[in-house]
Design a protein around this motif. Structure first.
Motif, PDB file in Angstrom:
ATOM      1  N   ASN A 119      -0.063   4.565  -0.686  1.00 52.21           N
ATOM      2  CA  ASN A 119      -1.028   5.463  -1.271  1.00 52.21           C
ATOM      3  C   ASN A 119      -0.233   7.031  -1.169  1.00 52.21           C
ATOM      4  O   ASN A 119      -0.050   7.252   0.054  1.00 52.21           O
ATOM      5  CB  ASN A 119      -1.901   5.236   0.111  1.00 52.21           C
ATOM      6  CG  ASN A 119      -3.272   6.485  -0.283  1.00 52.21           C
ATOM      7  OD1 ASN A 119      -3.106   7.172  -0.975  1.00 52.21           O
ATOM      8  ND2 ASN A 119      -4.413   5.960   0.617  1.00 52.21           N
ATOM      9  N   CYS A 156       1.863  -8.290   3.179  1.00 53.61           N
ATOM     10  CA  CYS A 156       1.323  -6.677   2.930  1.00 53.61           C
ATOM     11  C   CYS A 156       2.034  -5.784   3.442  1.00 53.61           C
ATOM     12  O   CYS A 156       2.524  -5.971   4.670  1.00 53.61           O
ATOM     13  CB  CYS A 156      -0.166  -6.786   3.737  1.00 53.61           C
ATOM     14  SG  CYS A 156      -1.403  -7.767   2.768  1.00 53.61           S
ATOM     15  N   CYS A 191      -5.306   2.129   6.225  1.00 51.38           N
ATOM     16  CA  CYS A 191      -4.881   0.739   5.902  1.00 51.38           C
ATOM     17  C   CYS A 191      -5.805  -0.177   5.196  1.00 51.38           C
ATOM     18  O   CYS A 191      -6.785  -0.201   5.805  1.00 51.38           O
ATOM     19  CB  CYS A 191      -4.142   0.238   7.038  1.00 51.38           C
ATOM     20  SG  CYS A 191      -3.211  -1.187   6.741  1.00 51.38           S
ATOM     21  N   HIS A 240       2.248  -1.149   4.688  1.00 50.21           N
ATOM     22  CA  HIS A 240       1.442  -0.072   4.550  1.00 50.21           C
ATOM     23  C   HIS A 240       2.400   1.016   5.356  1.00 50.21           C
ATOM     24  O   HIS A 240       2.851   0.646   6.395  1.00 50.21           O
ATOM     25  CB  HIS A 240       0.248  -0.243   5.377  1.00 50.21           C
ATOM     26  CG  HIS A 240      -0.544   1.171   5.696  1.00 50.21           C
ATOM     27  ND1 HIS A 240      -1.058   1.939   4.735  1.00 50.21           N
ATOM     28  CD2 HIS A 240      -0.516   1.776   6.831  1.00 50.21           C
ATOM     29  CE1 HIS A 240      -1.724   2.894   5.354  1.00 50.21           C
ATOM     30  NE2 HIS A 240      -1.312   2.922   6.672  1.00 50.21           N
ATOM     31  N   ASP A 278       0.864  -0.970  -0.082  1.00 51.43           N
ATOM     32  CA  ASP A 278       0.133   0.182   0.056  1.00 51.43           C
ATOM     33  C   ASP A 278       0.952   1.129  -0.006  1.00 51.43           C
ATOM     34  O   ASP A 278       1.210   1.597   0.929  1.00 51.43           O
ATOM     35  CB  ASP A 278      -0.931  -0.121   1.274  1.00 51.43           C
ATOM     36  CG  ASP A 278      -1.939   1.217   1.242  1.00 51.43           C
ATOM     37  OD1 ASP A 278      -2.215   1.419   0.125  1.00 51.43           O
ATOM     38  OD2 ASP A 278      -1.943   1.902   2.207  1.00 51.43           O
TER      39      ASP A 278
END
Length: 450
Positions: A113, A170, A293, A172, A111
């Motif tokens: 972002n 994963c 998240c 983040h 992630d």
């Protein structure tokens, strides 16, 4: 080329999973969580604090013979990680059988972002300049301001990564900046202080004027404040305070607390438990929310959940274990840190807007509570009873009638949610940007004053 933090985290996770495999540990998940912070504070025109910190840990959860073992390390050497795996495996032998907690399949996601990781990064000199400005400006704008005991600029970066033996991997990262100050006002033998903060993703968007002026304005207004008369008042809570009060009652939505029979709403699914105009949602993708998240603490993709719908309890917050135990669907609210066990929590908490306009609020006389003391000692989450020392102001026909302090507001939270006068038609956001609510006017709360 050196690896970035995300690549390093994934390397450590894969290395840990490979070690676990070599050690015969088949069911394991690995979490790496950490934070980097840089904070500055000024006092009487000089920098009084310059602090950088970097914290992090690697935690493992081993499930063996339906028993869960946890362990963590802050040392990322191979030897320390291997010892951590061994300790978790050994710890599992002494835990009780948990037939519901399992290592499960999830997603693979990095992630990155950009909206929560703004490229612009101020240098240390820019942050020092703003820190000195903030402290000096509070004193300059008001001759009665003696000092700003709490002030500063802070940068915070948080990292979270999870992987497991079922293929989850994963990562983040998010970043935010905060400017904050207090203002200590003294007039004669009276003094009053107020604190205010502003948090933004982009350092360039911090609102220093709002921080300074709000601290000064509220502190000045509390200098001559007195008690209001004892009685029942319609009450609105300042949004950060309302967020704190609501957080104290979050076990109402806890599936674990329902299983443990400590949740007062454990038998209320589908029943009316609050005013029918109230709808609560948990939305990890909410635009403007800072808790974004996209995966939960088990590596599963999060979703938007309606917890309370038109006053009826719609669902609890679940991880995979509580969902299995209650025979309900998982709604992917799992949380787990490197040093903590599996739980469940919210992300961005939303109370949907109602229909009452600003004019309808302005036609009323009501109390707005701005600060409270004793939140932990004055709230009973199971019975719903609360009693808090508070300060605030009285609104009458859209104008501030006066400020008050040193009074006690008391009531029952469950009853309060069912007895509401007005729900505003626009959402406001908390200073940490994770709680969004319309203005709500609660009916007839008891205030003990003069």
């Amino acid at each position: 080329m050196s690896k970035n933090k995300t690549e390093l985290q994934k390397d450590y996770i894969n290395r840990t999973l490979n070690m676990a495999k070599d050690m015969g540990i088949d069911n394991v998940d690995v979490i790496i969580s950490g934070s980097e912070s840089f904070s500055l504070k000024a006092e009487q025109g000089e920098l009084s604090e310059y602090k950088k910190s970097n914290t992090g840990a690697l935690g493992v959860r081993v499930i063996k013979d339906q028993r869960v073992g946890l362990s963590f390390t802050e040392d990322l050497s191979d030897e320390a990680i291997r010892t951590t795996l061994y300790n978790a495996s050994q710890n599992s032998k002494f835990s009780k059988i948990d037939e519901y907690q399992m290592i499960e399949e999830g997603i693979t996601l990095d992630d990155a972002n950009p909206s929560v990781n703004v490229d612009h990064a101020p240098d240390a000199n820019e942050m020092i300049e703003k820190s000195l400005y903030l402290e000096a400006e509070v004193r300059r704008r008001d001759e009665n301001c003696q000092s700003a005991p709490y002030n500063g600029i802070a940068e915070g970066v948080s990292n979270f990564a999870i992987g497991n033996s079922k293929g989850v991997l994963c990562t983040h990262q998010s970043k935010a900046y905060t400017a904050y100050t207090s203002a200590l006002i003294k007039k004669g033998d009276k003094n009053a202080m107020h604190y205010f903060a502003d948090t933004k993703r982009d350092f360039r968007n911090l609102d220093y004027d709002k921080v300074i002026n709000t601290s000064l304005e509220v502190a000045n207004n509390f200098i001559d404040a007195k008690q209001i008369k004892t009685g029942d008042y319609d009450v609105n809570f300042e949004i950060d305070l309302f967020d704190s009060i609501l957080s104290s009652f979050m076990l109402l939505f806890s599936a674990r607390a329902a299983i443990d029979k400590s949740n007062p709403w454990r038998d209320k699914l589908g029943e009316l438990v609050a005013d029918s105009r109230l709808t609560f949602k948990d939305d990890p993708f909410y635009v403007g929310g800072y808790s974004v998240c996209p995966f939960d603490g088990e590596g599963k993709k999060k979703q938007v959940n309606t917890l309370l719908e038109n006053g009826k309890l719609a669902q609890f917050l679940h991880n995979s274990a509580t969902a299995k135990e209650l025979g309900l669907a998982n709604n992917f609210c799992a949380t787990r840190g490197a040093k903590s066990a599996l739980g469940a929590t919210t992300s961005n908490f939303i109370i949907e807007a109602g229909t009452n306009t600003k004019d309808e609020f302005n036609s009323r006389r009501y109390v707005e509570i701005l600060t409270a003391q004793g939140l932990h000692s004055g709230i009973r989450p199971i019975s719903g009873e609360f009693s808090l020392g508070v300060s605030g102001r009285v609104w009458n026909n859209g104008e501030i009638e006066g400020y008050f302090k040193d009074v006690t507001v008391s009531g029952n939270f469950f009853k309060m949610l069912s007895e509401i006068e007005l729900i505003g038609d626009k959402l406001e956001e908390s200073s940490d940007h994770s709680f969004f609510t319309p203005k709500i006017l609660f009916k007839d709360l008891m205030i003990a004053g003069s």
